[in-house]
Each structure stands twice: as C-alpha cells, then as structure tokens.
Design an enzyme around this catalytic site. Sequence first.
Site, short mmCIF file in Angstrom:
data_model
loop_
_atom_site.label_atom_id
_atom_site.label_comp_id
_atom_site.label_asym_id
_atom_site.label_seq_id
_atom_site.Cartn_x
_atom_site.Cartn_y
_atom_site.Cartn_z
N GLY A 11 -29.20 37.54 -1.75
CA GLY A 11 -28.61 36.23 -1.93
C GLY A 11 -27.15 36.31 -1.14
N LEU A 14 -27.38 35.47 5.31
CA LEU A 14 -27.57 34.01 5.82
C LEU A 14 -28.23 33.00 4.95
CD1 LEU A 14 -27.50 32.19 8.40
CD2 LEU A 14 -29.35 33.21 9.20
N GLY A 16 -29.34 33.59 1.91
CA GLY A 16 -29.03 33.61 0.57
C GLY A 16 -27.72 32.44 0.26
N TYR A 138 -41.26 45.53 12.02
CA TYR A 138 -40.84 44.40 11.14
C TYR A 138 -42.01 43.40 10.79
CZ TYR A 138 -38.12 40.00 9.91
OH TYR A 138 -37.89 38.67 9.44
N VAL A 168 -33.58 31.15 12.54
CA VAL A 168 -32.40 30.79 11.35
C VAL A 168 -31.03 31.00 12.12
CG1 VAL A 168 -31.72 30.30 9.16
CG2 VAL A 168 -34.16 31.38 9.75
N ARG A 211 -37.77 28.83 21.86
CA ARG A 211 -37.60 29.11 19.97
C ARG A 211 -37.30 27.90 19.60
NH1 ARG A 211 -39.09 33.23 22.12
NH2 ARG A 211 -38.12 35.20 21.64
#
Length: 318
Positions: A11, A14, A16, A138, A168, A211
Amino acid sequence: MDRKVILVTGGTGLIGRAIQKIIEIEKTENEQWIFVGSKDADLSNFDRTSKLFERHKPTHVIHLAAMVGGLFHNMANNLDFFRKNMQINDNVLAVSFQQGVSKVVSCLSTCIFPDKTTYPIDETMIHNGPPHPSNFGYSYAKRMLDVLNHGYYEQHGKIFTSVIPCNVFGPYDNFDLQNSHVIPGLIRKLHAAVENESPTFVVMGTGKPLRQFIYSLDLARLIIFVLREYNNIEPIIVSVDEEDEISIEDTAKSIAEAFDYNGKIVFDTTKADGQFKKTASNKKIRQLLPPDFKFTNFKEAIKETVQWFKTNQDIARL
Ligand code: NAP
Ligand code: GDP
C-alpha cells in the site's frame, strides 16, 4: 450492508498510493481501507504476515506487495525475484485462507505471458509457454499466484483472483536509476540532463520495443472496480487499449516534451531491449466497465508524473 475491511499489501508503493488517492475521493460508508508497507510487516516471513492479519482482521485483501523492478533489475536478479515473490505470495494467500478472508485480488503483469505468442494476448494464455528469459524469475512466481488461486478455489471454494496490469507509471513510482522501470528511469535521467544543461538524453536499447502504459490512478480505479464487482477466480487484464501501444522512442519523446527539452535523444544500443512487445487485449474488462470509462491521455499523465517528480524530490524514491 456488511462492513468490509480491506487490507492493501504494498500500500506504500506506486499502485498502493494511487489506490489511496482514489479512495480519498470515492470513500464509501461500508468500507474501511488499510494500507500497509514492508515496515508494517515483512510478508516474506510467515509469522509476521500472520500477526499483521490478526491485527487488522481484513475481510478483503488487495495484494500488491512484491519485489518489483524494471528490465535491468530483473536481468540481474532472476533468482531473488522468484524466491522473494514466491514467499510473499504463498504467505499472503495461506494467511488469508487461515484467517477467513473472503476475497483476495492479487497482481500479475502482462510481462509474465509467453514470449512466443500470438497477439493480442488474452487472459487464457498465461501458462502457454516460457516467458521472456530476461524476467523468468518474476514471471514464474507471478504465474504461480494463478496456480494458487485455482488451488484455493478447487479445494476450498475461495474467491482468490488476480488482475493483470500492463506497464504502470505515475506519482510515487520508484525513480532509482538501476532498478526502475523505463518511464521513471527516463524522467530521473532527463531531470538530471536538464539541470546539467546536457545536450543529449540517453535512452537504453534501440527505442523500438512497444509497450502499453497505464497511469497509476486509472489502474487504481480499475482495481477497486475488480474488488467490488468481479467475482471470478480467472485473471482479468487491466490495460489501456491495444491502439494505445507506444514505442520506447515515442515514450522518450513525450517525456522530453513534458520537460520542454530540446536536446538530442540518443539510443544506447549496447543495452538490452527486453521483450519486443506484449500487446494485451482489455476486451474482458471493457465489457464489464461503464461504456464511458476513459483512460487519462498519455501525454497528460506523463506531464503530471514529471510535475510530481519535480516537486517531490524530498520524498521520491531515488
Ligand atoms: P512498488 O512501487 O515497488 O511497491 C512495492 C510495494 O511492495 C511497496 O509497498 C513495498 O513496501 C511492498 N513490499 C515489497 N517487499 C515487501 C515485503 N517483503 N513485505 C511487505 N511489503 C513489501 O511496486 P508497484 O509498481 O506499486 O507494484 C505493485 C504490484 O503491481 C506488484 O505486485 C507488481 O508486481 C505489480 N505490477 C507492477 C507493474 C509496474 O509497471 N509497476 C506492472 C504490472 C504489475 P515498502 O514501500 O515499505 O518498500
Ligand atoms: P519491461 O516492460 O518489463 O521490459 O520493463 P521496463 O519498464 O524496464 O522497460 C524496458 C524497456 O525500456 C526496454 O526496451 C529498455 O531497453 C527500455 N529502456 C530505455 N531506457 C530505459 C531505462 O532507463 N530504464 C529501463 N528500465 N528501461 C529502459
């Protein structure tokens, strides 16, 4: 109406922070929101995770906490990305189950899809083939979240589901030069180039990869929507439209425009490009959203992020 206690892991990051901002504007009476970061509990430790949940007694969880980083951070630390994220995810879901959480929304990423695939990518393709080698640690750890979600549903009937965001960016991103994603990395570098009156702005790789970028505040709205309205364990892509895909070169140009920078953009082609593209379809969520849902214009969102970075040097993650 039953009161929901919603715990947001990660939280303080970025996404959160963006959810915090949207919730300040769109608070509802029957929801209590709790935002936690690593200082509240190291979620790679089972006992600390358990104690955190005992303290807050969440009924719902948005699970964002993860070891996160851009292409170059992933390439150098695949093992750590795999182990850390496997530990965090297993603990968060196991404790959520033990303590009777009724719904968990976890976060995957469009970069975990198979490298060799057809386009556009959709939600059914996650496990179809190996991910791009640059971020295999990942990617496999994130794919296992989907495996866990299916397991908790099959054995226990739990609605533990996941969203799949594209790249994001926004306020409170990680602007660290080594570890960051491309947009915060380029903002940090161009800010320094402007201050030093540098005639060149160096972008890594060829600039050709494509992207889809979503502004963190738009993503926050979509994740809140999924928490409230989407009750299926199958993942759902939360991305801008396919037509909004943009090259790294054009991304760098938009950042230069936001800084009013007129120097030369130079590409360091000795550096990796990573996956060429991962074009994802947002058809599934589009069908559920109100037809007037609009994403923030990319250049506007870049300007807001640059402005945030310029005025928050004291708190930005550098
Ligand atoms: P971020 O800004 O790096 O934030 C990471 C968050 O996780 C922070 O709140 C951090 O806490 C917390 N965290 C990390 N390790 C932890 C641990 N061991 N115990 C407890 N908390 C821990 O990341 P983000 O970009 O917001 O990403 C959030 C989620 O979205 C992640 O699951 C990520 O994989 C996913 N995602 C991100 C992107 C992207 O482009 N950024 C794209 C797709 C998916 P502290 O602040 O205390 O360190
Ligand atoms: P990805 O989308 O998961 O590959 O992660 P990134 O956000 O790190 O984007 C990587 C793409 O941006 C690659 O094509 C890189 O070559 C390019 N890139 C250009 N400059 C930078 C930079 O300063 N940092 C990062 N992370 N990537 C950069």
